[in-house]
Design an enzyme around this catalytic site. Structure first.
Site, short mmCIF file in Angstrom:
data_model
loop_
_atom_site.label_atom_id
_atom_site.label_comp_id
_atom_site.label_asym_id
_atom_site.label_seq_id
_atom_site.Cartn_x
_atom_site.Cartn_y
_atom_site.Cartn_z
N LYS A 1 0.85 -1.21 0.00
CA LYS A 1 0.00 0.00 0.00
C LYS A 1 0.87 1.25 0.00
CE LYS A 1 -0.18 -0.20 5.05
NZ LYS A 1 -0.93 -0.72 6.20
N ARG B 1 -10.73 -0.18 15.32
CA ARG B 1 -10.60 0.65 14.12
C ARG B 1 -11.50 -0.03 13.09
NH1 ARG B 1 -4.73 1.41 11.31
NH2 ARG B 1 -5.28 -0.70 10.64
N TYR C 1 14.52 30.62 7.54
CA TYR C 1 13.31 31.27 8.05
C TYR C 1 13.32 31.34 9.57
CZ TYR C 1 10.92 30.85 3.51
OH TYR C 1 10.55 30.97 2.20
C1 PLP Z 1 -0.21 -1.72 6.87
C2 PLP Z 1 -0.80 -3.01 7.29
C3 PLP Z 1 0.01 -4.13 7.55
C4 PLP Z 1 1.52 -4.07 7.57
O1 PLP Z 1 1.97 -3.53 8.80
P1 PLP Z 1 3.56 -3.47 9.10
O2 PLP Z 1 3.63 -2.99 10.50
O3 PLP Z 1 4.12 -2.48 8.13
O4 PLP Z 1 4.08 -4.83 8.88
C5 PLP Z 1 -0.60 -5.35 7.79
N1 PLP Z 1 -1.95 -5.45 7.82
C6 PLP Z 1 -2.76 -4.40 7.61
C7 PLP Z 1 -4.23 -4.59 7.66
C8 PLP Z 1 -2.22 -3.14 7.36
O5 PLP Z 1 -3.02 -2.09 7.17
#
Ligand code: PLP
Length: 369
Positions: free
Chosen positions: A32, A130, A259
């Protein structure tokens, strides 16, 4: 060239194989968010060649992009919005996650219209609060799944990077209960998956049929404090971020830099201007990080701007405009790491690599120093 993120696909393959061996079950490679900033399609292909059984993405668009790139490996998309084009997703053999009865109804209707059963993984809420079924779980009945194929059940840990926390055991127990409920409905041949990277590294009892690995595949530790560094975990960080110095100039002691004049030069020195800024994902709050230049570290001086920041190269520096410098890498030469940038920016390594912006080209090769 101004800046580039060099991604070592061999490191990604190495990490995936290491984790797959440790887990001893199937692996879903999480790609992702443009593969955590490393590049969706090149990383997906590398992961598949290293033995990934599944790919995982958040969005339907990401899954479609993988199919359009010719990838035929099973893909799970887990945040498919209500009202999405479910028919296209089903036609493209994209596995869909469902976390509500409403989602099941919508996916079922699309399956019926298309005359093809969607492949669905039920997400269950085991305590993270969640995504996932919670109160609706007890209302699930055969009618909701009449038009679809249930291929998996999964949940997500909230605190897997703190393996001693009681919540991990509670979530594991709750997951087993929810799996039993589903099995009691006659769904027995389904893929059960719960572990992310941290759980894969620490809790073999949570591996079930498949683990979902993200950050560790990219060679980064899920939490340096609790689980150790990449090196301690035997992982190889895949991304090196580097930039060419835009300008090198000598400045006197006591002048304000950037800045807000938040810092002044302490002595006569040579400064370097790096043309990367918060538009490229360099955190504006970064303070104690910097670059690796000509065999030594040079700290940031002053605030990070949108497109540039200034580093103090030191009065003895031989650096010239156009020289390549490293913002972060695997640390083996003394350069800063994504963990260093995260620590000085009050964030996590996930955010450092994922936010490297689209203006930065991704280059695929072995590490270059
Ligand atoms: C992002 C995600 C993962 C991977 O998590 P990591 O800590 O990067 O290994 C696994 N499962 C779901 C549902 C996620 O959203």
């Amino acid at each position: 060239m101004r800046a580039e993120a060099i991604v070592d696909l061999d490191a990604i393959k190495f990490n995936l194989q290491l984790l797959k061996k440790q887990a001893g079950v199937q692996v879903l490679a999480v790609v992702k968010a443009d593969a955590y900033g490393h590049g969706l399609v090149p990383v997906a292909k590398a992961a598949i060649s290293a033995g990934a059984d599944y790919l995982g993405v958040a969005l339907l668009e990401e899954a479609v992009a993988l199919r359009e790139a010719g990838i035929t490996t099973p893909i799970l998309a887990w945040l498919v919005q209500p009202g999405s084009d479910f028919e296209s997703a089903i036609s493209l053999d994209i596995d869909l996650s469902a976390a509500s009865l409403r989602a099941l109804t919508e996916i079922g209707a699309a399956s019926k219209r298309l005359g093809k059963r969607a492949r669905v993984h039920l997400e269950v809420d085991t305590g993270m609060t969640r995504g996932g079924f919670l109160s609706e779980w007890s209302q699930l009945d055969a009618e909701h799944v009449a038009e679809i194929e249930i291929v998996g059940i999964y949940s997500h840990f909230a605190r897997a990077d703190e393996p001693q926390e009681e919540q991990n055991q509670q979530q594991l127990l709750r997951f087993k209960e929810m799996v039993s409920t589903l099995e009691s409905f006659g769904f027995t041949n389904i893929i059960k998956h719960l572990s992310n990277s941290a759980a894969t590294l620490t809790n073999h009892a949570a591996a079930f049929d498949m683990v979902r690995i993200g950050i560790a595949m990219y060679g980064l530790s899920p939490d340096v404090q609790t689980l150790g560094t990449s090196q301690e975990l035997g992982l190889r960080p895949a991304m090196q971020l580097r930039a060419a110095l835009y300008l090198v100039k000598d400045v006197p002691a006591g002048v304000p830099v950037g800045y807000g004049a938040t810092e002044y030069t302490k002595s006569d020195t040579t400064l370097g201007v790096v043309t990367m800024g918060y538009a490229d994902g360099i955190p504006r709050v970064a303070r104690a990080a910097g670059i690796w230049c000509a065999g030594k570290r040079a700290p940031i001086i002053g605030r990070v701007s949108m497109d540039q920041f200034v580093v103090d190269l030191g009065s003895d520096s031989k650096a010239k405009s156009g020289d390549w410098v490293t913002l972060f890498g695997n640390g083996s030469h003394g350069e800063f790491t994504a963990d260093d940038w995260a620590a000085t920016s009050s964030t996590i390594n996930y955010e450092i690599v994922t936010r490297i912006g689209p203006r930065v080209p991704r280059i695929y090769s072995a590490h270059v120093y």
